[in-house]
Write a protein that holds these residues in place. Sequence first.
Motif, PDB file in Angstrom:
ATOM      1  N   HIS A   1       0.809  -1.228   0.000  1.00  0.00           N
ATOM      2  CA  HIS A   1       0.000   0.000   0.000  1.00  0.00           C
ATOM      3  C   HIS A   1       0.837   1.271   0.000  1.00  0.00           C
ATOM      4  O   HIS A   1       0.413   2.300  -0.518  1.00  0.00           O
ATOM      5  CB  HIS A   1      -1.003   0.001   1.156  1.00  0.00           C
ATOM      6  CG  HIS A   1      -0.432   0.367   2.487  1.00  0.00           C
ATOM      7  ND1 HIS A   1       0.069  -0.565   3.349  1.00  0.00           N
ATOM      8  CD2 HIS A   1      -0.280   1.559   3.088  1.00  0.00           C
ATOM      9  CE1 HIS A   1       0.504   0.032   4.435  1.00  0.00           C
ATOM     10  NE2 HIS A   1       0.311   1.331   4.303  1.00  0.00           N
ATOM     11  N   ALA A   2       2.057   1.214   0.540  1.00  0.00           N
ATOM     12  CA  ALA A   2       2.876   2.430   0.590  1.00  0.00           C
ATOM     13  C   ALA A   2       3.240   2.906  -0.811  1.00  0.00           C
ATOM     14  O   ALA A   2       3.479   4.101  -1.037  1.00  0.00           O
ATOM     15  CB  ALA A   2       4.133   2.157   1.395  1.00  0.00           C
ATOM     16  N   LEU A   3       3.255   1.964  -1.766  1.00  0.00           N
ATOM     17  CA  LEU A   3       3.672   2.321  -3.128  1.00  0.00           C
ATOM     18  C   LEU A   3       2.490   2.728  -4.007  1.00  0.00           C
ATOM     19  O   LEU A   3       2.655   3.088  -5.155  1.00  0.00           O
ATOM     20  CB  LEU A   3       4.373   1.126  -3.781  1.00  0.00           C
ATOM     21  CG  LEU A   3       5.526   0.531  -2.973  1.00  0.00           C
ATOM     22  CD1 LEU A   3       5.973  -0.788  -3.578  1.00  0.00           C
ATOM     23  CD2 LEU A   3       6.683   1.527  -2.943  1.00  0.00           C
ATOM     24  N   ARG A   4       1.267   2.625  -3.467  1.00  0.00           N
ATOM     25  CA  ARG A   4       0.094   2.808  -4.329  1.00  0.00           C
ATOM     26  C   ARG A   4      -0.642   4.110  -4.063  1.00  0.00           C
ATOM     27  O   ARG A   4      -0.699   4.590  -2.941  1.00  0.00           O
ATOM     28  CB  ARG A   4      -0.867   1.636  -4.156  1.00  0.00           C
ATOM     29  CG  ARG A   4      -0.327   0.406  -4.839  1.00  0.00           C
ATOM     30  CD  ARG A   4      -1.318  -0.718  -4.736  1.00  0.00           C
ATOM     31  NE  ARG A   4      -0.844  -1.842  -5.524  1.00  0.00           N
ATOM     32  CZ  ARG A   4      -0.873  -3.105  -5.140  1.00  0.00           C
ATOM     33  NH1 ARG A   4      -1.394  -3.399  -3.983  1.00  0.00           N
ATOM     34  NH2 ARG A   4      -0.444  -4.050  -5.916  1.00  0.00           N
ATOM     35  N   GLN A   5      -1.217   4.645  -5.122  1.00  0.00           N
ATOM     36  CA  GLN A   5      -2.042   5.842  -5.012  1.00  0.00           C
ATOM     37  C   GLN A   5      -3.488   5.399  -4.764  1.00  0.00           C
ATOM     38  O   GLN A   5      -3.990   4.554  -5.480  1.00  0.00           O
ATOM     39  CB  GLN A   5      -2.004   6.632  -6.327  1.00  0.00           C
ATOM     40  CG  GLN A   5      -0.723   7.416  -6.542  1.00  0.00           C
ATOM     41  CD  GLN A   5      -0.559   8.508  -5.527  1.00  0.00           C
ATOM     42  OE1 GLN A   5      -1.521   9.186  -5.198  1.00  0.00           O
ATOM     43  NE2 GLN A   5       0.655   8.674  -5.007  1.00  0.00           N
ATOM     44  N   PRO A   6      -4.153   5.981  -3.779  1.00  0.00           N
ATOM     45  CA  PRO A   6      -5.564   5.608  -3.598  1.00  0.00           C
ATOM     46  C   PRO A   6      -6.410   6.220  -4.704  1.00  0.00           C
ATOM     47  O   PRO A   6      -6.087   7.276  -5.228  1.00  0.00           O
ATOM     48  CB  PRO A   6      -5.909   6.224  -2.249  1.00  0.00           C
ATOM     49  CG  PRO A   6      -4.966   7.359  -2.098  1.00  0.00           C
ATOM     50  CD  PRO A   6      -3.713   6.990  -2.820  1.00  0.00           C
TER      51      PRO A   6
END
Lengths: 242, 285
Positions: free
Chosen positions: B233-238
């Motif tokens: 999740h740290a690498l992903r854009q919501p």
Amino acid sequence: MNALNALNAFLFIGLPYAAMLIFVIGLALRYRNRGFTITSLSSEFLEGRALFWGVVPFHFGLLVILTGHFLAFLLPSATLAWNSEPLRLIILEVSAFTFGVSVLVGLLALMVRRVVNPRVRAVTTPMDVVVELLLLAQVILGCWIALGYRWGSSWFAADLSPYLWSLLKLSPQTDAVYALPWVIKLHIVGAFLLVLLVPFSRLAHIFVAPLHYFARPYQQVIWNWDRKRIRDPSRGWRKARP
Amino acid sequence: MRKTVLETGSLVAPTWLLVVGLVVSVHASSARAETGAEIFKTRCAPCHTIGGGRLVGPDLKGVSERRDEAWIIHFVQSPATAIEAGDATAVALSKEFAPTVMPDQPLTKAEIVSVLDYIRSGGEGSAAPEPEPEASPAEIARGEALFQGKVRLENGGPACNSCHDVKHADVIGGGVLARELTTVFSRLGGSGVRAILGSPPFPVMQQAYLGRPLTKDEVTSLVGFLRSADEHHALRQPRDYGPKLAISGVIGAAILFILYALLWRKRRKKSVNQAIYDRQIASSN
């Protein structure tokens, strides 16, 4: 049983049954004894210009919104199937919110008109004010839920449709409703209060909607003379009609 | 002429009906009768074992010896209230099992006592679940499709994103009725997530999947997807909509208003008797 449970049981079991019972008996009595009062008493005769910008957005918006609620109640599986494609879900939710805004703007326009216009104020009853304020609360809560607790069409089908069906089957399943946020609970309570008020207010006009207008033939208004030519001052009076 | 409720304007009948409604509702809400075993399996087992070790919450074996019964009843009905009130044991438990707070349980005193009896009897079928198998990439992809409904759940339950959001570039913004699930795997662990999916302890989720439970394969895929979403999740854009939904609605409503104006362009703009009214007002002044 603690006080909160008692309150929940009253609001989501007692109130719905009382509302439905009063609705059926009250409407039958009113129709039998004072049938001619089942109307919303049109005020277009008194004021027409502002009425249009209130009544049209309000009613068309409300028709779509109520149909949506009713379909999700009747066909929860079909609603979930429609929402299974994310694009369709977003289209449904945005359209629903659009019509919600239409209802809100229309209702506000009607309320302003009622306050500002002396002719409309003169025919306003206290019950009209009660109904309008309750509707306003209901519409604001509905728009709030649409944005603040999104994908309502899906969770309505999954949780509220079974609740409403359980009421109709006389074995209320309320655990899920009790656990919902208060904004949604208030919206449900408001809906049952509106149902309860139908026999005592102008809301009863829902049941005399002139649906036959869609099917009836046009009214033929036949003039045996040309109205414009007969009033044309450049033409002298004639004995025979043009 | 007969007087009806409506003619007299009396509210006696509605008031009576409301009273009847209240009585009916009080009876209806207390008419449940589940055994301690049933309640334990649906409400407690997702997070607790009896002698099977710690899961999302503590192992409940011998809980009646550890704690006072009145305390247990008070805590189970509303853990959040007990924690807020500063109850030392409740606060210690909330710290030990943070960040997960046990949800309020709408159970009566008698129901909680029956669950305690069941726990005291040793409780059958409440052993710790088997260790979590690693999900394959195909299963994770299937979990993603199941989460947002692109693949329907076999028994017809609603897709997870009806109520839950997860931060993931390939998933549309999910619902916000229930908890955000991006880091649920870290919070509850694989067995906790699996247990909740298999037998939801939350009333709203319980109702949504009543009679249409998730299959074992679906649970495995979803747990795999949630684990992968958590890890990356740290690498992903919501996919957050922000005010976009509200703005689209307002633009849509503006288009509707233009349509109304066009459809009724031939409407009569004044009330029919406006001229007569104006003349009356003018002559009376």
